[in-house]
Structures are given as structure tokens and as C-alpha cells.
Design a protein around this motif. Structure first.
Motif, short mmCIF file in Angstrom:
data_model
loop_
_atom_site.label_atom_id
_atom_site.label_comp_id
_atom_site.label_asym_id
_atom_site.label_seq_id
_atom_site.Cartn_x
_atom_site.Cartn_y
_atom_site.Cartn_z
N GLU A 1 0.83 -1.19 0.00
CA GLU A 1 0.00 0.00 0.00
C GLU A 1 0.87 1.25 0.00
OE1 GLU A 1 -3.73 0.85 2.67
OE2 GLU A 1 -1.94 0.94 3.93
N ILE A 2 2.08 1.10 0.50
CA ILE A 2 2.98 2.23 0.61
C ILE A 2 4.41 1.73 0.41
CG2 ILE A 2 2.96 1.93 3.13
CD1 ILE A 2 3.50 4.95 3.38
N ARG A 3 5.21 2.46 -0.36
CA ARG A 3 6.57 2.03 -0.70
C ARG A 3 7.51 3.23 -0.65
NH1 ARG A 3 6.73 -3.79 -1.39
NH2 ARG A 3 4.58 -4.09 -0.77
N LEU A 4 8.81 2.90 -0.69
CA LEU A 4 9.82 3.95 -0.73
C LEU A 4 10.71 3.74 -1.94
CD1 LEU A 4 11.09 6.43 0.73
CD2 LEU A 4 12.71 4.80 1.76
N THR A 5 10.87 4.77 -2.77
CA THR A 5 11.80 4.74 -3.89
C THR A 5 12.83 5.85 -3.71
OG1 THR A 5 10.68 6.32 -5.37
CG2 THR A 5 9.83 4.06 -5.32
N SER A 6 13.71 5.98 -4.66
CA SER A 6 14.74 7.03 -4.57
C SER A 6 14.14 8.43 -4.64
CB SER A 6 15.77 6.85 -5.69
OG SER A 6 15.14 6.92 -6.96
N ARG A 7 12.89 8.54 -5.06
CA ARG A 7 12.21 9.84 -5.11
C ARG A 7 11.31 10.08 -3.90
NH1 ARG A 7 12.66 12.41 -10.03
NH2 ARG A 7 13.35 11.16 -11.81
N GLY A 8 11.25 9.13 -2.98
CA GLY A 8 10.44 9.29 -1.78
C GLY A 8 9.32 8.27 -1.69
N ILE A 9 8.41 8.50 -0.75
CA ILE A 9 7.29 7.58 -0.53
C ILE A 9 6.33 7.63 -1.72
CG2 ILE A 9 5.17 7.31 0.82
CD1 ILE A 9 6.77 7.86 3.32
N VAL A 10 5.86 6.46 -2.13
CA VAL A 10 4.84 6.35 -3.16
C VAL A 10 3.70 5.48 -2.64
CG1 VAL A 10 6.42 6.68 -5.10
CG2 VAL A 10 5.97 4.37 -4.27
N LEU A 11 2.50 5.73 -3.16
CA LEU A 11 1.31 4.98 -2.78
C LEU A 11 0.78 4.28 -4.02
CD1 LEU A 11 -0.37 7.76 -0.61
CD2 LEU A 11 1.05 5.85 0.19
N PRO A 12 1.16 3.00 -4.27
CA PRO A 12 0.74 2.29 -5.48
C PRO A 12 -0.77 2.26 -5.63
CG PRO A 12 2.44 1.06 -4.34
CD PRO A 12 2.04 2.18 -3.43
N GLY A 13 -1.22 2.41 -6.89
CA GLY A 13 -2.64 2.34 -7.19
C GLY A 13 -3.35 3.64 -6.95
#
Length: 540
Positions: A528-540
């Protein structure tokens, strides 16, 4: 076998597992030219007495990333063959996200003529999602020539759900190319349901390995999907999905591992482990074996795989107990590959040099891991036994620092967040295995140790590291794309065990693999929530 000639091999007085009828047959099994050629009464050039033994078709993994074995394909095949595996359906999108077509070329070239047949699905989402900072971009045009390779069976897991539902032009071209080539299209659709599921399937996608409940899988089965019952190192969905094997639609279920770490594969099993667990849970052994063999072959159009019958490839193993399924010997194309096959050295194709030296970023310092929000704040919570994540409230007592640093093009981007439920209590760990972009992911309790762990991995050109008080406790180098070693399997497993023992001194990781679990926290296509090199993302 010519008229009057004796077959090369005859297994005398065997019980033969018939996956078409889910029954056992008694008789002699004749093998010649790498194929089964008859069941009945035979004499052969070589005869093996199988009285009291059961001959079982060798197993098929319906979806795996070879890169997760962390070793070269030749070593993976040697480990998998020992567990009765005949064929695997591979998706090279991990190495492709680092190295593009060079990654596909390396895996194709280094997986030829092995004791396990390696088939491939072309990576559909490189990068995995819009805005991801990975090492390459693969267009439909770049993928198109690979369909001429007979070991390429189709298009790999389509994880860009918005792209499918919104009719993204480039993704639609990839889907159409696969259909034009008469190839299969794999799915990746966690939680997808209703009208959105219908639209997804209408694009030509036919499998899913992301079901986490039987109810989700039943809906997808009703819509005609093939369901891959996944049991890997990080994701454990088998128990929840086993009821499907007792219901209508069981014939459209197959086993898959998705990701399998080398020590688990080497010591505990591959698809045979899924079969044993299914049997232990009460599934009829012959139903479990069919799920691991013929169902997978039918799903992927492997017409001469997955069964013992005239004209089928002579891939089989011999056991004396259908409940425990101990593997006495394994045969591939009519030749014994376990236990008497000699160790194989990892292949070194010309493409190998194009998948090393993949770290291109500046040195890391404590400042890179110091700027975190004040407590309490939103964090990323792990779900036990799953690769799903949930939003949580991060507090000092329930979380550690998490960072994902771009490492392909030296952008200097670093995403930061708190990770809850991970178990680290001191020090830091770092890994260049961080799905799917495989940037550098670091978890730690302080900036000093996080910087030291990050630097250890960067200087190694990729790998896994555990650090305490600024000192490296253990480091496993992964020079191939930052994902794979060139060590023999035994040496790799020893090094990985040393690394895990070091990591376990840093906290309580009961029930999880600290590195495999961490690797999925950056995957931006899983809720539901992830971290990438650009910051937190919320898939979907």
C-alpha cells in the motif's frame, strides 16, 4: 527408437505417476532419444529395477526470477535439478531493470544446455512504474526481436495496472506484439477485482502470481486466469491458496516460487517443497504433482513437458514415497542429472562483461542518512509473511530509518522514510537488491552505520552488507548487476549464512529473511505504501 532396436533405458517394474488421470500405473517405462517411448513390458540396453519405486514427471516452476537465486544460471540449474525440477519460466526483469537488453542477453546465453530447461518471458515493465530511477528503459521495439527465440514464451508480468487500464500506447504496443507473435502474457495484479480486472484481462493477460487469498483467486479463476500458487523466500501464499486444489478450476492452478534465495533452494527445496507442503496439508499427492507438472506445461504451451507418456521429454525423478517425496535420482532428457552429475562451472558468455560495473554514484556520507521527519509520522509497515505493506504511525520504539539511494546514473536522489516491524535493533544493513529498480536500499538505527553499510556495497560494485559501530560485520559481493554472484552454490550459501548470522546479531528477524524482505519495500507496484529514490509512493 527404430523397429526392433532396444530402447536406451528401461525402468523395470515401476509405479508410474499418470498426471492425466491422477492415477498410478504399473509397468516398464522405456526411454530412448531423450523421450518416453512406451509403458508396458520392455527390455532395454540399460535396465534399472524400480520395484517398489515410483517414477514421477519432473517439476516445473511457473514463474521465477533467476536473479533471486543470486548465482549464475548454471549453478541455479544444478541446485534446482537436485530437487526434481525439469523446467522454469523465467522473467529477467530484475537484471533488465539494471542493464536493459544486456541483462536479457546474459541470462539467455548463460542458461543454454543446462540440466534444467530455462524458458523466458520478456520483461514488460522496465522501468516498473513511471518515474522510477532504474538503469534502463525497454521499449516495445527493443523487445520485439526476442520473440524469434524459441525459448522466449511471451511477455512477462504486466505490473503497470494504470498503464493497462488507461491504454498507455507503449504498453499497448508490447501487449500487441506478444499477441501478434502468438505468445503468452503474464500478469501481476494484486487485489485487482471487478470491472478493472475484466479490463485487465481483456488486454490479453492470462496469469497471476499475486493472489494472497482464495477468494481473490476464485474471482480470477472465474474470469479464466491461470493462478500461480506462490511459495518463495519472501512471499508465502501457498497455505491460503491450497483450497483451490480441491475445487473446480484446480486444473488451472500451478506452482511458482517467484523469488528463491540460494540457501533455501540448496538446502530445503524448490517446487518439490511446495508439493510436499500441499500433500502435508491434505492435498492428494497425485493432484499436487499434476499441479507442479502438467498444469504448468499446459499454461505455457509446453506440449511435450510435464507428463510421462510416449513422445514426451524424458524428464522425471524416482522416489519411494508419494507422501514425503524423497528424491533418489533425477533425469533430464533421459540422462541422469542427480545425484551423479558433476558440479558445473558458471558459464562466462561474452555478455557477462556488459552486466558488471553497474554502480554509478558518488560516495555516501552520514549526512545522506540524517534528514528524517519528527515523530510521530507516517511510516511503512511490514505485513508478516507477505510482500504487502501498510501505512503505520512511526514512533521511536517501533521503527528504523529506511533509505533508497539511486545508484545507476548518479542523480544523488535519496528517498527517506521510517520502516515499522522490521526487527533491526542496532547497526544497519544495506542491499543492492531492491525490486525492481535495484537502487541501494539501507535500513538502520543511525546515520553512521547506514553510511558505512551503503559504502561497503557501493565499493563492492553491489552486494549485501551488515554493519555495527561503523565496522562491516559481513559483506557478500554481487558483481553481476549488483544482483548475482559468480561463486559456486556451496560457497555462496556459506557466505550468505555468514551474512545472515551477522545480521541476526543486530536484531530479531524471526520468521523473515532480513535481506529478501527489505528488497521488496521499494517495489512501487505492490500496495500500500513504498519507498523509492524519489520518496514515498502509494501504489494504485
Amino acid at each position: 527408437m527404430k523397429n526392433g532396436a532396444l530402447p536406451e533405458l528401461v525402468l523395470k517394474n515401476a509405479q508410474i505417476c499418470n498426471v492425466f488421470t491422477e492415477t498410478l500405473e504399473q509397468g516398464d517405462l522405456a526411454v530412448d532419444g531423450g523421450l518416453f517411448c512406451g509403458i508396458g513390458s520392455y527390455r532395454g540396453q540399460r535396465e534399472i529395477d524400480c520395484t517398489g519405486k515410483i517414477v514421477v514427471p519432473a517439476l516445473i516452476d511457473g514463474h521465477i526470477h533467476l536473479e533471486s537465486s543470486m548465482t549464475a544460471p548454471a549453478e541455479f540449474a544444478r541446485m534446482a535439478a537436485a530437487h526434481g525440477t525439469a523446467a522454469v519460466i523465467c522473467d529477467p526483469h530484475e537484471l533488465a531493470n539494471v542493464c536493459g537488453t544486456a541483462g536479457i542477453d546474459y541470462l539467455l546465453e548463460s542458461s543454454e544446455n543446462l540440466p534444467v530447461d530455462c524458458f523466458f518471458m520478456l520483461p514488460s515493465c522496465v522501468p516498473a512504474a513511471a518515474g522510477e530511477e532504474n538503469g534502463a528503459v525497454l521499449s516495445a521495439e527493443a523487445l520485439r526481436p526476442y520473440y524469434a527465440n524459441p525459448r522466449v514464451l511471451g511477455l512477462g508480468e504486466v505490473m503497470d495496472l494504470p498503464g493497462v487500464l488507461n491504454g498507455d500506447g507503449e504498453l499497448m504496443r508490447k501487449l500487441q506484439d506478444a499477441k501478434n507473435a502468438g505468445k503468452h502474457i503474464d500478469g501481476h495484479a494484486p487485489g485487482l477485482s471487478g470491472a478493472e480486472l475484466d479490463a485487465y484481462l481483456a488486454a490479453g493477460i492470462s496469469t497471476d502470481h499475486e493472489c494472497s487469498s482464495a477468494a481473490e483467486a476464485r474471482e480470477k479463476l472465474r474470469r479464466g486466469m491461470w493462478i500461480q500458487l506462490r511459495e518463495g523466500t519472501a512471499a508465502h501464499n501457498l497455505e491460503a491458496l491450497l483450497p483451490l486444489l480441491t475445487e473446480p478450476g484446480a486444473g488451472r492452478c500451478l506452482f511458482a516460487t517467484d523469488d528463491k534465495h540460494p540457501d533455501e533452494l540448496f538446502l530445503h527445496g524448490h517446487i518439490d517443497l511446495s508439493v510436499r507442503r500441499a500433500i502435508a496439508a491434505g492435498i492428494d499427492p497425485l493432484r499436487a504433482i499434476r499441479t507442479a507438472t502438467r498444469n504448468a506445461a499446459e499454461c505455457y504451451g509446453l506440449h511435450r513437458y510435464g507428463a510421462i507418456a510416449p513422445g514426451y521429454f524424458a524428464d522425471f525423478f524416482i522416489t519411494d514415497d508419494l507422501q514425503r517425496l524423497p528424491i533418489e535420482s533425477v533425469w533430464h532428457n533421459g540422462k541422469q542429472v542427480f545425484p551423479d552429475a558433476p558440479p558445473t562451472a558458471p558459464a562466462a558468455p561474452d555478455s557477462l562483461r556488459r552486466v558488471t560495473d553497474t554502480f554509478h554514484c558518488r560516495p555516501f556520507t552520514e549526512a545522506d542518512f540524517s534528514d528524517y521527519p519528527a515523530f510521530p509520522c507516517e511510516g511503512i509497515g511490514l505485513v508478516p509473511g507477505e510482500i504487502l505493506t501498510r501505512k503505520c504511525i512511526a514512533r521511536p520504539e517501533n521503527c528504523v530509518r529506511l533509505a533508497v539511494a539511486e545508484r545507476h546514473k548518479d542523480t544523488g536522489h535519496i528517498g527517506r522514510a521510517y520502516l515499522c516491524g522490521y526487527g533491526l535493533r542496532r547497526g544497519a544493513v544495506a542491499s543492492s537488491i531492491a525490486h525492481d529498480s535495484h537502487n541501494l536500499i539501507v535500513a538502520g538505527t543511525n546515520a553512521r552505520d547506514m553510511a558505512a553499510a551503503a559504502e561497503a556495497v557501493r565499493n563492492a560494485g553491489g552486494g549485501l552488507a551488515a554493519v555495527l559501530d561503523g565496522a562491516v560485520l559481513s559483506l557478500l559481493e554481487l558483481p553481476v548487476g549488483g544482483l548475482m554472484s559468480l561463486l559456486p552454490a556451496e560457497a555462496l550459501c556459506e557466505r550468505l549464512e555468514e551474512l545472515r548470522r551477522a545480521a541476526e546479531t543486530l536484531g530479531d528477524f524471526s520468521g523473515i529473511d532480513p535481506f529478501m524482505t527489505l528488497a521488496f519495500v521499494s517495489l512501487p507496484v505492490i500496495p500500500e505504501i513504498r519507498l523509492t529514490s524519489r520518496g514515498i509512493v502509494l501504489p494504485g
